[in-house]
Design a protein around this motif. Structure first.
Motif, PDB file in Angstrom:
ATOM      1  N   VAL A 162     -34.853 -17.326 -11.642  1.00 13.41           N
ATOM      2  CA  VAL A 162     -34.141 -18.076 -11.125  1.00 13.41           C
ATOM      3  C   VAL A 162     -33.068 -18.625 -10.655  1.00 13.41           C
ATOM      4  O   VAL A 162     -32.037 -18.325 -11.839  1.00 13.41           O
ATOM      5  N   THR A 163     -32.549 -18.822  -9.492  1.00  9.00           N
ATOM      6  CA  THR A 163     -30.771 -19.688  -9.448  1.00  9.00           C
ATOM      7  C   THR A 163     -31.358 -20.636  -8.205  1.00  9.00           C
ATOM      8  O   THR A 163     -31.608 -20.924  -7.672  1.00  9.00           O
ATOM      9  N   ALA A 164     -30.366 -21.441  -9.151  1.00  8.01           N
ATOM     10  CA  ALA A 164     -30.067 -22.947  -8.139  1.00  8.01           C
ATOM     11  C   ALA A 164     -28.733 -23.365  -8.850  1.00  8.01           C
ATOM     12  O   ALA A 164     -28.193 -23.282  -9.034  1.00  8.01           O
ATOM     13  N   ALA A 178     -23.779 -24.702 -10.448  1.00  8.22           N
ATOM     14  CA  ALA A 178     -24.815 -23.449 -10.747  1.00  8.22           C
ATOM     15  C   ALA A 178     -26.048 -23.106 -11.594  1.00  8.22           C
ATOM     16  O   ALA A 178     -25.286 -24.106 -12.740  1.00  8.22           O
ATOM     17  N   MET A 179     -27.161 -23.144 -11.970  1.00  5.06           N
ATOM     18  CA  MET A 179     -28.286 -22.847 -13.226  1.00  5.06           C
ATOM     19  C   MET A 179     -29.252 -21.115 -12.585  1.00  5.06           C
ATOM     20  O   MET A 179     -29.441 -21.295 -12.012  1.00  5.06           O
ATOM     21  N   GLU A 180     -29.121 -20.532 -13.785  1.00  8.52           N
ATOM     22  CA  GLU A 180     -30.213 -19.722 -13.554  1.00  8.52           C
ATOM     23  C   GLU A 180     -30.812 -20.414 -14.915  1.00  8.52           C
ATOM     24  O   GLU A 180     -30.915 -20.361 -16.059  1.00  8.52           O
ATOM     25  N   LEU A 181     -32.095 -20.337 -14.056  1.00 10.39           N
ATOM     26  CA  LEU A 181     -33.822 -20.643 -14.835  1.00 10.39           C
ATOM     27  C   LEU A 181     -34.299 -19.368 -15.088  1.00 10.39           C
ATOM     28  O   LEU A 181     -34.342 -17.985 -14.244  1.00 10.39           O
ATOM     29  N   GLU A 182     -35.888 -19.426 -15.943  1.00  8.27           N
ATOM     30  CA  GLU A 182     -36.951 -18.739 -16.633  1.00  8.27           C
ATOM     31  C   GLU A 182     -38.001 -19.192 -15.619  1.00  8.27           C
ATOM     32  O   GLU A 182     -38.563 -20.510 -15.704  1.00  8.27           O
ATOM     33  N   PRO A 238     -33.777 -23.613 -17.753  1.00 11.84           N
ATOM     34  CA  PRO A 238     -33.060 -23.398 -17.029  1.00 11.84           C
ATOM     35  C   PRO A 238     -32.724 -22.218 -19.015  1.00 11.84           C
ATOM     36  O   PRO A 238     -32.848 -22.419 -19.802  1.00 11.84           O
ATOM     37  N   LEU A 239     -31.470 -21.426 -18.578  1.00 15.35           N
ATOM     38  CA  LEU A 239     -30.841 -20.455 -19.166  1.00 15.35           C
ATOM     39  C   LEU A 239     -29.512 -20.812 -20.545  1.00 15.35           C
ATOM     40  O   LEU A 239     -29.733 -20.169 -21.573  1.00 15.35           O
ATOM     41  N   SER A 240     -29.707 -22.285 -19.958  1.00 14.67           N
ATOM     42  CA  SER A 240     -28.405 -22.239 -20.968  1.00 14.67           C
ATOM     43  C   SER A 240     -29.048 -24.206 -20.075  1.00 14.67           C
ATOM     44  O   SER A 240     -29.107 -24.244 -19.440  1.00 14.67           O
TER      45      SER A 240
END
Length: 157
Positions: free
Chosen positions: A103-105, A112-116, A138-140
């Motif tokens: 997922v991105t947002a 920006a953020m990448e999530l799972e 979030p991945l980070s």
């Protein structure tokens, strides 16, 4: 699964279900997954209500800077992703299968953020009690989490 919270929840869910398609909601013991409760949530499998949050961990709520209980999960997604999310949740309910996705947002300021996302079904004695347990993590970790809400989520792979 990339995120440790997703792997831990899946392992717990898989152990509980044994040879069944899914464990029952009443079997979930919060103490057994206390390390990941902040990234976990439970949704009601209620399509008419937009699959509302029944519970949401503090880190999940911090991503959007407010309490999510009662809010429709589907409304958090961009228009292009909503149909796919509805389809995923419908399949999850009908076939008792889980799903994991990227997922991105972004925030209004463009951060920006990448999530799972992990969604796992929970069995219920009545359809009105059907639930899914999941993780949105979030991945980070970004320093602005909790200060600047994420905008609409976009489903990836």
């Amino acid at each position: 699964m990339k995120h440790p919270a997703s792997r831990r929840l899946y392992a717990y869910w898989d152990e509980l279900r044994g040879k069944r398609p899914a464990p029952e909601r009443a079997e979930i013991e919060p103490g057994a997954i206390r390390q990941i409760l902040s990234e976990a949530f439970i949704l009601a499998l209620d399509p008419a209500g937009g699959y509302p949050f029944r519970l949401a961990g503090t880190r999940v709520c911090a991503l959007f800077c407010h309490e999510l209980k009662g809010e429709p999960f589907v409304a958090m997604w961009d228009e292009a992703s909503r149909r796919v999310i509805r389809d995923l949740l419908s399949i999850l309910a009908d076939e008792s299968v889980g799903a994991v996705a990227g997922v991105t947002a972004a925030t209004a300021r463009g951060e920006a953020m990448e999530l799972e996302l992990l969604l796992l079904p929970l069995s219920a004695t009545r359809p009105s009690l059907a639930r899914t347990i999941g993780v949105l993590a979030p991945l980070s970790i970004a320093p602005w989490i909790g200060a600047s809400p994420l905008g609409p989520l976009t489903l990836g792979s």
